[in-house]
Design a protein around this motif. Structure first.
Motif: not given
Length: 64
Positions: A33, A36-44, A49, A53
């Motif tokens: 998890e 996953n949060v790290r990947d979404r933060a990087r994409a944004g 964040t 993470c």
């Protein structure tokens, strides 16, 4: 008489950390998890964040 120094000492030089990002431990839901949060933060573009993470992943040894 010489001019007084306007600074207290030489500047502190900190090393640049180029450690690879921590990988999630296979089978750990918390690690997955965080990744996953790290990947979404990087994409944004949320680098704060992403960094948070990475710290949590490094400090999450419980249950491994």
């Amino acid at each position: 008489m010489s001019e007084p120094r306007t600074y207290s000492s030489d500047p502190v030089v900190l090393p640049l950390r180029l450690d690879p990002e921590p990988a999630p431990v296979p089978g750990c839901a918390v690690c997955r998890e965080l990744a996953n949060v790290r990947d979404r933060a990087r994409a944004g573009g949320d680098v704060t964040t992403v960094s948070d993470c990475n710290v949590y992943l490094r400090r999450h040894p419980a249950g491994h």
